[in-house]
Design a protein around this motif. Structure first.
Motif, PDB file in Angstrom:
ATOM      1  N   ASP A 273       0.826  -1.213   0.000  1.00 40.87           N
ATOM      2  CA  ASP A 273       0.000   0.000   0.000  1.00 40.87           C
ATOM      3  C   ASP A 273       0.858   1.260   0.000  1.00 40.87           C
ATOM      4  O   ASP A 273       0.613   2.191   0.760  1.00 40.87           O
ATOM      5  CB  ASP A 273      -0.953  -0.022   1.198  1.00 40.87           C
ATOM      6  N   THR A 274       1.846   1.289  -0.883  1.00 43.66           N
ATOM      7  CA  THR A 274       2.656   2.506  -1.009  1.00 43.66           C
ATOM      8  C   THR A 274       1.850   3.646  -1.615  1.00 43.66           C
ATOM      9  O   THR A 274       2.104   4.813  -1.330  1.00 43.66           O
ATOM     10  CB  THR A 274       3.903   2.226  -1.875  1.00 43.66           C
ATOM     11  N   HIS A 275       0.886   3.318  -2.456  1.00 45.43           N
ATOM     12  CA  HIS A 275      -0.039   4.319  -3.008  1.00 45.43           C
ATOM     13  C   HIS A 275       0.683   5.568  -3.500  1.00 45.43           C
ATOM     14  O   HIS A 275       0.323   6.696  -3.140  1.00 45.43           O
ATOM     15  CB  HIS A 275      -1.095   4.709  -1.967  1.00 45.43           C
ATOM     16  N   TYR A 276       1.704   5.375  -4.326  1.00 42.41           N
ATOM     17  CA  TYR A 276       2.332   6.544  -4.944  1.00 42.41           C
ATOM     18  C   TYR A 276       1.242   7.324  -5.682  1.00 42.41           C
ATOM     19  O   TYR A 276       0.502   6.766  -6.484  1.00 42.41           O
ATOM     20  CB  TYR A 276       3.423   6.102  -5.918  1.00 42.41           C
ATOM     21  N   GLY A 277       1.141   8.617  -5.386  1.00 40.80           N
ATOM     22  CA  GLY A 277      -0.009   9.349  -5.886  1.00 40.80           C
ATOM     23  C   GLY A 277       0.253  10.803  -6.171  1.00 40.80           C
ATOM     24  O   GLY A 277       1.367  11.187  -6.542  1.00 40.80           O
ATOM     25  N   PRO A 278      -0.765  11.646  -5.964  1.00 36.12           N
ATOM     26  CA  PRO A 278      -0.674  13.045  -6.398  1.00 36.12           C
ATOM     27  C   PRO A 278       0.345  13.880  -5.640  1.00 36.12           C
ATOM     28  O   PRO A 278       0.805  14.896  -6.155  1.00 36.12           O
ATOM     29  CB  PRO A 278      -2.100  13.573  -6.196  1.00 36.12           C
ATOM     30  N   ILE A 279       0.693  13.494  -4.422  1.00 38.55           N
ATOM     31  CA  ILE A 279       1.770  14.173  -3.700  1.00 38.55           C
ATOM     32  C   ILE A 279       3.061  13.426  -4.001  1.00 38.55           C
ATOM     33  O   ILE A 279       3.178  12.234  -3.710  1.00 38.55           O
ATOM     34  CB  ILE A 279       1.489  14.201  -2.185  1.00 38.55           C
ATOM     35  N   ASP A 280       4.026  14.102  -4.586  1.00 39.09           N
ATOM     36  CA  ASP A 280       5.267  13.445  -5.012  1.00 39.09           C
ATOM     37  C   ASP A 280       6.057  12.968  -3.791  1.00 39.09           C
ATOM     38  O   ASP A 280       6.477  13.762  -2.945  1.00 39.09           O
ATOM     39  CB  ASP A 280       6.115  14.418  -5.829  1.00 39.09           C
TER      40      ASP A 280
END
Length: 394
Positions: free
Chosen positions: A175-182
């Motif tokens: 669940d690292t969920h690399y997303g909209p916040i870099d």
């Protein structure tokens, strides 16, 4: 022509039968959003009988946020645009915390009545307390979400484990969920911490990112630096919102074994461990061709006498593991609830929220709280973790 009478009915102008369900979903979502904003608005603004300019300004603020949330979510996550996604996620987290503590604040109302505190002082004290508690929790929760996870060390006894594998070390990220916040720097620092553990196996148990490989490549790239001899990955439910197969292919390209309903075998000291992986429980309904959890396929050709370590994103997939005689399943998905008291809602769908548990006569399940976070950049009473399992025969 068609053999389906329902299709003929729709062709002659009758409304689709699924329309009422869409309206029901809209009504439910509207009611939930209304409650999320309505309860804090009443608690913080209306009940306190504040001066008219204060009440008007605060009401305008709540109304603007109420309109903004669905717009931001649709234009952000719905269109894969990072800025509105990030703002919408923060707003969702803030309003959830305000809602929860407004409810708890109103529960104390009877206590203040018993103490003889009159209105409007009573409601104003509750409002101030809710704002202070929410502010502190949101600040602390953001820090918890953005920090490098602590290592959680757990010993797991696997009776069928051969002596050559006694002490095998398995590191879990999920669940690292690399997303909209870099979080590229966070990702690199997290990988450094995993490498310090000197694990024999490193597993990523799904929900690697929110978005496509093209969008999140820079954040995911540090995973290539994991030094463990065996690196394994399975899909989570969020991969099926974008490009599940592309993420499987990308992990393979940087040196990981993508366990798309298949297994690898780890051997040490003449003993073997089967490390299998299955697709997420949502894969079959995602419409992605060739995807769907299939434990029989994952174990096809595996050594019958070897113990089995299974990667499956959702804890509820444990029933398949029990039926197949799996020794240990590792999962993520729950985030430990992420923002209290969401853990109680998670428990309605999943058999376990976090930690080590036993199922059936042989099977154990370890559920991680997750290494990153989803959506709102807050973790409140649900800390992130990098997990190090040490497997032993006794």
């Amino acid at each position: 022509m068609t053999d389906n009478p329902a299709e003929i009915v729709e062709e002659v102008g009758h409304p689709p039968r699924r329309a009422p369900s869409r309206w029901r979903r809209f009504a439910v979502v509207s009611a939930v959003i209304g409650a999320l904003f309505g309860v804090p608005w009443w608690t913080l603004v209306v009940a306190g009988d504040w001066p008219t300019p204060v009440t008007a300004a605060a009401t305008l603020l709540f109304a603007s946020a109420l309109v903004a949330l669905p717009v931001l979510m649709f234009t952000g996550h719905g269109k894969h645009r990072d800025l509105p996604s990030a703002i919408g996620d923060v707003l969702l987290g803030v309003i959830w915390v305000l809602f929860v503590w407004s409810v708890l604040g109103n529960i104390t109302r009877s206590l203040l009545i018993g103490l003889g505190v009159e209105e409007p002082l009573r409601s104003r004290l509750i409002a101030i307390a809710v704002i202070v508690v929410a502010t502190v929790l949101l600040g602390w929760g953001h820090h918890e979400a953005m920090r490098i996870p602590r290592v959680r060390r757990v010993s797991v006894r696997m009776p069928r484990l051969g002596p050559g594998l006694d002490g095998l070390r398995v590191a879990i990220i999920t669940d690292t969920h690399y997303g909209p916040i870099d979080r590229s720097r966070w990702s690199a620092a997290m990988v450094d911490k995993v490498n310090e553990l000197d694990a024999d196996i490193v597993c990523h148990v799904g929900d690697i990112a929110d978005g496509t490989v093209e969008m999140r490549r820079e954040q995911a790239a540090p995973l290539a630096a994991i030094t463990a001899a065996t690196r394994t990955y399975v899909t989570g439910n969020h991969e099926y919102f974008s490009e599940a197969q592309e993420w499987l292919d990308y992990l393979e390209s940087i040196g990981w074994s993508s366990l798309h309903n298949r297994h690898v075998t780890v051997e040490r000291g003449g003993d073997r461990l089967v490390v299998a992986g299955i697709d997420d429980a949502t894969a079959a309904g995602s419409g992605v061709s060739g995807h769907g959890q299939d434990l029989a396929a994952a174990l096809d050709g595996a050594d019958d006498g070897a113990p089995i370590l299974l990667l499956a994103h959702q804890p509820k997939q444990i029933r398949h593991a029990v039926a197949a005689g799996v020794d240990l399943q590792i999962s993520g998905h729950t985030h430990g609830g992420q923002i209290w008291p969401f853990n109680f809602l998670v428990r309605l769908e999943q058999p376990v929220v976090h930690g080590l548990s036993s199922h059936g006569d042989r099977t154990q399940l370890y559920t991680s709280r997750g290494t990153g976070y989803w959506g709102p950049p807050f973790r409140i009473f649900a800390p992130s973790e990098i997990t190090l399992l040490t497997l032993s025969t006794a």
